[in-house]
Design an enzyme around this catalytic site. Structure first.
Site, PDB file in Angstrom:
ATOM      1  N   SER A   1       0.853  -1.184   0.000  1.00  0.00           N
ATOM      2  CA  SER A   1       0.000   0.000   0.000  1.00  0.00           C
ATOM      3  C   SER A   1       0.889   1.234   0.000  1.00  0.00           C
ATOM      4  O   SER A   1       2.070   1.161   0.304  1.00  0.00           O
ATOM      5  CB  SER A   1      -0.898   0.016   1.231  1.00  0.00           C
ATOM      6  OG  SER A   1      -0.146   0.478   2.333  1.00  0.00           O
ATOM      7  N   LYS A   2       0.278   2.359  -0.325  1.00  0.00           N
ATOM      8  CA  LYS A   2       1.133   3.536  -0.453  1.00  0.00           C
ATOM      9  C   LYS A   2       1.383   4.269   0.860  1.00  0.00           C
ATOM     10  O   LYS A   2       2.016   5.312   0.876  1.00  0.00           O
ATOM     11  CB  LYS A   2       0.595   4.464  -1.539  1.00  0.00           C
ATOM     12  CG  LYS A   2      -0.771   5.018  -1.288  1.00  0.00           C
ATOM     13  CD  LYS A   2      -1.104   5.966  -2.428  1.00  0.00           C
ATOM     14  CE  LYS A   2      -2.483   6.525  -2.255  1.00  0.00           C
ATOM     15  NZ  LYS A   2      -3.164   6.858  -3.454  1.00  0.00           N
ATOM     16  N   ARG A   3       0.929   3.665   1.953  1.00  0.00           N
ATOM     17  CA  ARG A   3       1.179   4.301   3.244  1.00  0.00           C
ATOM     18  C   ARG A   3       2.667   4.492   3.516  1.00  0.00           C
ATOM     19  O   ARG A   3       3.093   5.451   4.119  1.00  0.00           O
ATOM     20  CB  ARG A   3       0.562   3.469   4.370  1.00  0.00           C
ATOM     21  CG  ARG A   3      -0.785   3.963   4.826  1.00  0.00           C
ATOM     22  CD  ARG A   3      -1.360   3.041   5.859  1.00  0.00           C
ATOM     23  NE  ARG A   3      -1.440   1.674   5.333  1.00  0.00           N
ATOM     24  CZ  ARG A   3      -0.980   0.611   5.954  1.00  0.00           C
ATOM     25  NH1 ARG A   3      -0.408   0.716   7.130  1.00  0.00           N
ATOM     26  NH2 ARG A   3      -1.090  -0.594   5.416  1.00  0.00           N
ATOM     27  N   LYS A   4       3.451   3.522   3.041  1.00  0.00           N
ATOM     28  CA  LYS A   4       4.892   3.555   3.340  1.00  0.00           C
ATOM     29  C   LYS A   4       5.709   4.260   2.261  1.00  0.00           C
ATOM     30  O   LYS A   4       6.920   4.303   2.331  1.00  0.00           O
ATOM     31  CB  LYS A   4       5.412   2.105   3.465  1.00  0.00           C
ATOM     32  CG  LYS A   4       4.812   1.352   4.599  1.00  0.00           C
ATOM     33  CD  LYS A   4       5.553   1.684   5.896  1.00  0.00           C
ATOM     34  CE  LYS A   4       4.669   1.542   7.117  1.00  0.00           C
ATOM     35  NZ  LYS A   4       3.962   0.298   7.192  1.00  0.00           N
TER      36      LYS A   4
END
Ligand code: GLU
Length: 412
Positions: A204-207
């Site tokens: 996911s693009k959270r990181k």
């Protein structure tokens, strides 16, 4: 053996993700390894989800990464030819589909098993048809759904190997039935493993960035991104890690597909990027750095190249250039608290040495300064940061006058 023909079939509904690029890369390599064809098919039958410009962007990116297609199709253009409608009507006529509210739906049989051998996972996969639902094949507006279009097209385009992300596995039993009911031969079908976040779960693009565009913008080189994803789900027989696209195609063999979900390891991506940055000739790196920081272009060619070669060994991403080399273009007086205790003495001695054309190396010994402290204060004074390229080289590029000007502004 029939010619190997693979396809990448993106829907133009947004940015190209790293997982999509990997699917395209593996499909490309699978075909090219056998001198086969790689086909790009734009699956734009869901007009509601289409994002303007995304098709062009996907094509631009595939080109940038060197994944050249041999043939190109657009599903909406095929809709106009009535290709899908014909197939849907054939299914309806033979009793495998029915009309409801203007749409044609697939009639799922009861108590049957459907299955196939997944050539990526190397596993037989089966479903009980009682777990499936009747699905729309042709919408009332005459557009096919993915389930119908994908089967018709993979057959029409003589695709020998269908390669797609794991997300699509639940659709596969529907396709298997459509193949069967249309009397079409089944291609090889394989589903790639999911790419995982280092903390677990799907990427996911959270990181951080997960789209190709964002990664490029962050300063990852296309060569490095591509090399990184080559090994996210495939492994060579030896432990080789650095592959150009051509080398990858040569080495690529489906037996190298990994069964375990790969982890998107950003440190590894940084490592690849560092490798590729250092492999670039200075001139080439310089022109890529100019796209990150236009101020570089304002300097003389000699200075540009001198700065480029200074940062070359030190950056992992092109975007780090501004942080590391920004002081060449812009200087802000550092706050006194950044310095060590004796900074005024250090800077005064440095000014003297530079004015007299003496080497800075001898200053600490002569003045009984601690070497590390002396150079650290100098670094902070000139660059406003503790992390800079080698200070002597930096002073050479900045020039004597500018250096002294900066030092004097602090010590006065
Ligand atoms: N259009 C689908 C996608 O966007 C293609 C899935 C497939 O390759 O069958 O991923």
């Amino acid at each position: 053996m029939n010619k190997v023909r693979t396809r990448f079939a993106p829907s133009p509904t947004g940015s190209l993700h790293i997982g999509g690029l990997r699917t395209a890369l593996y499909a490309y390599a699978l075909a090219k390894h056998e001198n086969g064809d790689f086909i790009l098919r734009i699956e734009d039958t869901d007009k509601k989800r289409e994002v303007t410009g995304s098709r062009e962007k996907i094509e631009e990116l595939l080109t940038l990464f060197g994944l050249k297609w041999d043939e190109h199709y657009v599903q909406s253009e095929r809709v106009e030819k009535g290709i899908y409608k014909k197939a849907a009507e054939k299914l309806e006529k033979s009793g495998y589909a029915y009309n409801e509210g203007g749409a044609i739906r697939l009639k799922i049989p009861k108590n049957e098993k459907v299955g196939f051998h997944d050539f990526v996972l190397n596993k037989d996969i089966k479903w009980d048809t009682n777990t499936l639902e009747d699905l729309v094949l042709l919408k009332s507006d005459g557009f096919p759904t993915y389930h119908l279009a994908v089967v018709v097209d993979d057959n029409d385009m003589k695709i020998s190997h269908v390669l797609r992300g794991h997300d699509w596995m639940p659709s596969t039993p529907i396709h298997l039935l459509v193949y069967k009911y249309l009397g079409l031969p089944l291609p090889e079908i394989g589903h790639l493993t999911d790419i995982l976040d280092p903390d677990g779960g799907k990427l996911s693009k959270r990181k951080g960035s997960t789209t190709c565009e964002a990664l490029l913008k962050e300063g990852y080189l296309p060569e490095a991104i591509l090399n990184f994803i080559m090994l996210l789900g495939w492994a060579p027989k030896d432990n080789k890690e650095l592959f150009s696209l051509d080398e990858f195609v040569k080495a690529f063999d489906p037996s190298g597909f990994q069964k375990a979900n790969p982890i998107f390891n950003r440190e590894k991506l940084d490592w690849f990027n560092g490798q590729y940055i250092r492999q670039l000739p200075d001139k080439e790196l310089n022109s890529r750095l100019k796209t990150q920081d236009s101020r570089l272009a304002e300097l003389s060619e000699d200075k540009q190249l001198a700065i480029t070669s200074l940062v070359k060994d030190r950056i992992k991403k092109l975007s780090e250039f501004r942080k590391l080399a920004g002081f060449f273009f812009e200087w802000q007086k550092p706050a006194p608290r950044m310095f060590g205790r004796y900074y005024k003495d250090h800077l005064a001695a440095a000014i003297n040495a530079i004015e007299e054309g003496k080497s800075l190396e001898n200053v600490p010994k002569e003045k009984r300064f601690k070497v590390g402290d002396f150079f650290m204060d100098l670094r902070i004074a000139i660059a406003g940061s503790k992390f800079t390229p080698p200070i002597n080289d930096s002073i050479m590029i900045l020039g004597k006058d500018e250096t002294i000007k900066r030092l004097k502004k602090i010590s006065s």
